[in-house]
Design a protein around this motif. Structure first.
Motif, mmCIF file in Angstrom:
data_model
loop_
_atom_site.group_PDB
_atom_site.id
_atom_site.type_symbol
_atom_site.label_atom_id
_atom_site.label_comp_id
_atom_site.label_asym_id
_atom_site.label_seq_id
_atom_site.Cartn_x
_atom_site.Cartn_y
_atom_site.Cartn_z
ATOM 1 N N LEU A 1 0.818 -0.946 0.154
ATOM 2 C CA LEU A 1 -0.084 0.022 -0.137
ATOM 3 C C LEU A 1 1.035 1.215 -0.072
ATOM 4 O O LEU A 1 2.031 1.319 0.800
ATOM 5 N N PHE A 2 0.702 2.216 -0.714
ATOM 6 C CA PHE A 2 1.655 3.590 -1.076
ATOM 7 C C PHE A 2 0.540 4.492 -1.433
ATOM 8 O O PHE A 2 -0.490 4.367 -1.790
ATOM 9 N N SER A 3 1.042 5.855 -1.465
ATOM 10 C CA SER A 3 0.168 7.044 -2.027
ATOM 11 C C SER A 3 1.210 7.820 -2.571
ATOM 12 O O SER A 3 2.276 7.790 -2.364
ATOM 13 N N ARG A 4 0.453 8.758 -3.369
ATOM 14 C CA ARG A 4 1.299 9.837 -3.863
ATOM 15 C C ARG A 4 0.424 10.957 -4.188
ATOM 16 O O ARG A 4 -0.848 10.952 -4.118
ATOM 17 N N GLU A 5 1.009 12.161 -4.615
ATOM 18 C CA GLU A 5 -0.185 13.097 -4.843
ATOM 19 C C GLU A 5 -0.230 13.643 -6.315
ATOM 20 O O GLU A 5 0.672 13.414 -7.054
ATOM 21 N N ASN A 6 -1.375 13.923 -6.598
ATOM 22 C CA ASN A 6 -1.619 14.290 -7.875
ATOM 23 C C ASN A 6 -1.464 15.848 -8.216
ATOM 24 O O ASN A 6 -1.022 16.478 -7.263
ATOM 25 N N TYR A 7 -1.671 16.359 -9.304
ATOM 26 C CA TYR A 7 -1.329 17.573 -9.559
ATOM 27 C C TYR A 7 -2.113 18.825 -8.880
ATOM 28 O O TYR A 7 -1.920 19.865 -8.808
ATOM 29 N N ILE B 1 -3.427 9.884 -4.425
ATOM 30 C CA ILE B 1 -3.800 8.932 -5.126
ATOM 31 C C ILE B 1 -3.075 7.543 -4.164
ATOM 32 O O ILE B 1 -2.123 7.635 -4.019
ATOM 33 N N LEU B 2 -4.170 6.904 -4.091
ATOM 34 C CA LEU B 2 -3.843 5.771 -3.080
ATOM 35 C C LEU B 2 -3.812 4.405 -3.889
ATOM 36 O O LEU B 2 -4.551 4.110 -4.504
ATOM 37 N N TYR B 3 -2.901 3.462 -3.439
ATOM 38 C CA TYR B 3 -2.947 2.326 -4.148
ATOM 39 C C TYR B 3 -2.780 1.145 -3.241
ATOM 40 O O TYR B 3 -2.053 1.152 -2.225
#
Length: 133
Positions: free
Chosen positions: A54-60, A65-67
């Motif tokens: 499980l990880f996350s990142r930011e969109n513009y 955005i969670l995975y």
């Protein structure tokens, strides 16, 4: 508009960048064994277990955005050694770990959600996430 067709099983590959791993984390990710007198033991036929990631990142727009990948195998990275230059000080040692994601036994590869909902973001890492159909 075009048509897309997929043949065979879905698969994903990627790299995980970390500052380092503890012995416990290496045992979890790569299937190593912990020695009773300290350290880890790595066998020639060592096999990494299937894990969930499980990880996350930011969109513009600033949303998260969670995975959740359901069946991931990490490949141990090569050993590297750095010479310490006392004039420069210690350099940050970034570890890159390759991984391959496959379908799990339910046929799921991963679940992702783009959200600005703090409740979803704050609870994402509490458990493995499955979509509701």
């Amino acid at each position: 508009h075009g048509n897309m067709r997929f043949y065979g099983k879905f698969k994903a590959e990627g790299k995980l960048k970390l500052l380092g791993l503890t012995e416990e984390e290496q045992c979890t990710l790569f299937g190593y064994n912990k020695a009773k007198n300290g350290g880890i033991v790595i066998g020639a036929e060592q096999s990494s277990p299937n894990l969930k990631l499980l990880f996350s990142r930011e969109n513009y727009q600033g949303n998260k955005i969670l995975y959740c990948f359901y069946s991931v195998k990490f490949n141990p990275s090569n050993l590297t050694a750095n010479t310490i230059d006392l004039k420069k000080g210690l350099e940050e040692d970034i570890l890159e770990i390759d991984f391959v994601a496959n379908e799990d036994n339910k046929g799921l590869l991963y679940y992702t959600i783009d959200t600005d909902n703090n409740d979803v973001v704050n609870t994402w890492f509490n458990k493995v996430q499955y979509p509701e159909f």
